[in-house]
Design an enzyme around this catalytic site. Structure first.
Site, PDB file in Angstrom:
ATOM      1  N   TYR A  29      43.872  40.757  39.775  1.00 10.43           N
ATOM      2  CA  TYR A  29      43.238  40.537  38.473  1.00 10.43           C
ATOM      3  C   TYR A  29      41.775  40.164  38.715  1.00 10.43           C
ATOM      4  CZ  TYR A  29      43.638  40.462  33.472  1.00 10.43           C
ATOM      5  OH  TYR A  29      43.509  40.802  32.134  1.00 10.43           O
ATOM      6  N   HIS A  34      35.523  37.371  42.355  1.00  9.38           N
ATOM      7  CA  HIS A  34      36.085  38.116  43.494  1.00  9.38           C
ATOM      8  C   HIS A  34      35.073  39.151  43.991  1.00  9.38           C
ATOM      9  CE1 HIS A  34      39.893  37.081  41.186  1.00  9.38           C
ATOM     10  NE2 HIS A  34      40.198  36.603  42.371  1.00  9.38           N
ATOM     11  N   GLY A 146      36.125  31.548  47.978  1.00  9.05           N
ATOM     12  CA  GLY A 146      35.207  31.021  46.979  1.00  9.05           C
ATOM     13  C   GLY A 146      35.153  29.499  46.995  1.00  9.05           C
ATOM     14  N   GLN A 152      41.019  24.251  48.357  1.00  8.40           N
ATOM     15  CA  GLN A 152      41.648  25.354  49.095  1.00  8.40           C
ATOM     16  C   GLN A 152      40.777  25.768  50.282  1.00  8.40           C
ATOM     17  OE1 GLN A 152      43.725  28.915  47.375  1.00  8.40           O
ATOM     18  NE2 GLN A 152      41.718  29.866  47.598  1.00  8.40           N
ATOM     19  N   VAL A 175      30.898  31.872  40.955  1.00  4.46           N
ATOM     20  CA  VAL A 175      30.290  32.715  39.918  1.00  4.46           C
ATOM     21  C   VAL A 175      30.739  32.187  38.555  1.00  4.46           C
ATOM     22  CG1 VAL A 175      30.120  35.066  39.000  1.00  4.46           C
ATOM     23  CG2 VAL A 175      30.257  34.693  41.475  1.00  4.46           C
TER      24      VAL A 175
HETATM   25  P1  PAJ Z   1      42.574  34.101  43.794  1.00  4.00           P
HETATM   26  O1  PAJ Z   1      42.709  33.040  42.769  1.00  4.00           O
HETATM   27  O2  PAJ Z   1      42.797  35.528  43.405  1.00  4.00           O
HETATM   28  O3  PAJ Z   1      41.148  33.954  44.427  1.00  4.00           O
HETATM   29  C1  PAJ Z   1      40.755  34.780  45.516  1.00  4.00           C
HETATM   30  C2  PAJ Z   1      39.435  34.262  46.036  1.00  4.00           C
HETATM   31  O4  PAJ Z   1      38.430  34.398  45.014  1.00  4.00           O
HETATM   32  C3  PAJ Z   1      39.485  32.757  46.401  1.00  4.00           C
HETATM   33  O5  PAJ Z   1      38.806  32.540  47.631  1.00  4.00           O
HETATM   34  C4  PAJ Z   1      38.756  32.105  45.234  1.00  4.00           C
HETATM   35  O6  PAJ Z   1      38.135  30.874  45.572  1.00  4.00           O
HETATM   36  C5  PAJ Z   1      37.732  33.176  44.890  1.00  4.00           C
HETATM   37  N1  PAJ Z   1      37.219  32.994  43.522  1.00  4.00           N
HETATM   38  C6  PAJ Z   1      37.950  32.871  42.374  1.00  4.00           C
HETATM   39  N2  PAJ Z   1      37.135  32.649  41.315  1.00  4.00           N
HETATM   40  C7  PAJ Z   1      35.865  32.629  41.809  1.00  4.00           C
HETATM   41  C8  PAJ Z   1      34.570  32.423  41.223  1.00  4.00           C
HETATM   42  N3  PAJ Z   1      34.430  32.203  39.920  1.00  4.00           N
HETATM   43  N4  PAJ Z   1      33.488  32.463  42.032  1.00  4.00           N
HETATM   44  C9  PAJ Z   1      33.632  32.672  43.379  1.00  4.00           C
HETATM   45  N5  PAJ Z   1      34.822  32.885  43.985  1.00  4.00           N
HETATM   46  C10 PAJ Z   1      35.918  32.853  43.215  1.00  4.00           C
HETATM   47  O7  PAJ Z   1      42.709  31.823  45.722  1.00  4.00           O
HETATM   48  C11 PAJ Z   1      43.623  32.649  45.733  1.00  4.00           C
HETATM   49  O8  PAJ Z   1      43.594  33.803  45.012  1.00  4.00           O
HETATM   50  C12 PAJ Z   1      44.892  32.455  46.564  1.00  4.00           C
HETATM   51  O9  PAJ Z   1      45.167  31.087  46.667  1.00  4.00           O
HETATM   52  C13 PAJ Z   1      44.793  33.097  47.979  1.00  4.00           C
HETATM   53  C14 PAJ Z   1      43.684  32.450  48.831  1.00  4.00           C
HETATM   54  C15 PAJ Z   1      44.570  34.607  47.875  1.00  4.00           C
HETATM   55  C16 PAJ Z   1      46.146  32.858  48.728  1.00  4.00           C
HETATM   56  O10 PAJ Z   1      47.211  33.390  48.013  1.00  4.00           O
END
Ligand code: PAJ
Length: 284
Positions: A29, A34, A146, A152, A175
């Site tokens: 998603y 991301h 992120g 995390q 972001v």
């Molecule tokens: P998810 O929530 O899909 O996030 C994937 C990566 O995108 C993470 O490292 C998260 O910190 C980063 N991310 C999400 N929103 C962000 C934003 N607004 N600005 C910058 N980076 C952002 O985090 C996970 O998935 C899971 O816990 C995972 C590490 C994949 C393990 O299952």
């Protein structure tokens, strides 16, 4: 062309022999947050790869695993636009052939315990276990995470160091929307009223940063400055607002050094988290 792999073996074979690999683990998603990680991975490595896997281990029994938003076609279009070479998109059975919970679990003590760990007691073991697996699958690489999920990031950094993974963990800035709301896959749960109120979480954290920057060294007063912003917002139900040491996530009193201010709040169905940094210069 982005190549999609449903098996670990095929993804591994595709990465073998690459001079440098940039890896972005995700739960799909995908949004512009991301995208910033995909762009960073693409810019600094010969081969850029991502994983899309909604990891059941990191959801508690009452959390939103079944409802977690998914859109593989849109995700793959973003990977394609970001010139990602390979995507691992495994089934739950491919990742956990012996079922869940797994017999082997990776836990990172102390850093996992406060804040998110208090509200979601099994969450970081689920994250550390799947990230350890993903690191073992990807092999030597730079892995992009992120700062949005600061705790995390701290857990993953420590896990990679403690277990000697051949992985350089790279943290990337959060972001945000124009009003400060951090982009999150969970923002789709917000009604328009809740969406408007949701920026109060970041405003609260920035009020805490302002208090530190204006000389406040009492953590209770910094927490109070954050609460003063959000407590009156009817749509917001605060889970925690904290100010801690940025790397160890320990409470400090008085505040000193490199700090992180972190918060979590519910806006209707959406439980949102965010954080900001502040540094107190060493006395000269
Ligand atoms: P998810 O929530 O899909 O996030 C994937 C990566 O995108 C993470 O490292 C998260 O910190 C980063 N991310 C999400 N929103 C962000 C934003 N607004 N600005 C910058 N980076 C952002 O985090 C996970 O998935 C899971 O816990 C995972 C590490 C994949 C393990 O299952």
């Amino acid at each position: 062309m982005t190549e999609v792999h449903e098996t670990i073996a095929s993804f591994r074979a595709a990465l073998a022999g690459a001079a440098s690999v940039g890896f972005v683990p995700t739960m799909g998603y995908l949004h512009e947050g991301h995208r910033s990680l995909l762009d960073a991975a693409r810019a600094a490595n010969d081969v850029a790869v991502a994983s899309i896997f909604v990891n059941p281990l990191q959801f508690g029994p009452t959390e939103d695993l079944a409802a977690y938003p998914r859109d593989l076609d849109r995700d793959l279009a973003m990977c394609e636009a970001a010139r990602i070479d390979h995507v691992l998109h495994p089934s739950v059975e491919e990742m956990y052939p012996f079922g869940t919970p797994t017999l082997t679990t990776v836990t990172v003590a102390s850093i996992s315990a406060p804040m998110e760990g208090t509200s979601r007691p099994t969450h970081f073991a689920g994250v550390a276990t799947v990230v350890a697996k993903l690191f073992a699958i990807a092999g030597p690489c730079r892995a992009y995470f992120g700062e949005k999920d600061w705790q995390q990031l701290a857990v993953v950094r420590r896990m990679a160091a403690d277990l000697s993974f051949p992985v350089e963990v790279v943290g990337c800035p959060t972001v945000r929307e124009a009003d400060g709301l951090a982009l999150s896959s969970r923002n789709v749960y917000l009604t328009p009223l809740q969406r408007a109120a949701a920026s109060s979480l970041n405003r609260a954290l920035r009020a805490g940063v302002a208090a530190v920057e204006s000389g406040e060294r009492d953590p209770a007063k910094v927490r109070a400055a954050m609460h003063a912003v959000i407590d009156g917002v009817p749509e917001a139900e605060v889970d925690y607002l904290e100010v801690v040491a940025a790397d160890t996530l320990e409470r400090l009193d008085p505040l000193a050094g490199t700090l992180r201010l972190l918060g979590a709040a519910r806006f209707g169905r959406a439980r949102l988290i965010d954080n900001e940094g502040a540094t107190i210069p060493a006395p000269t």
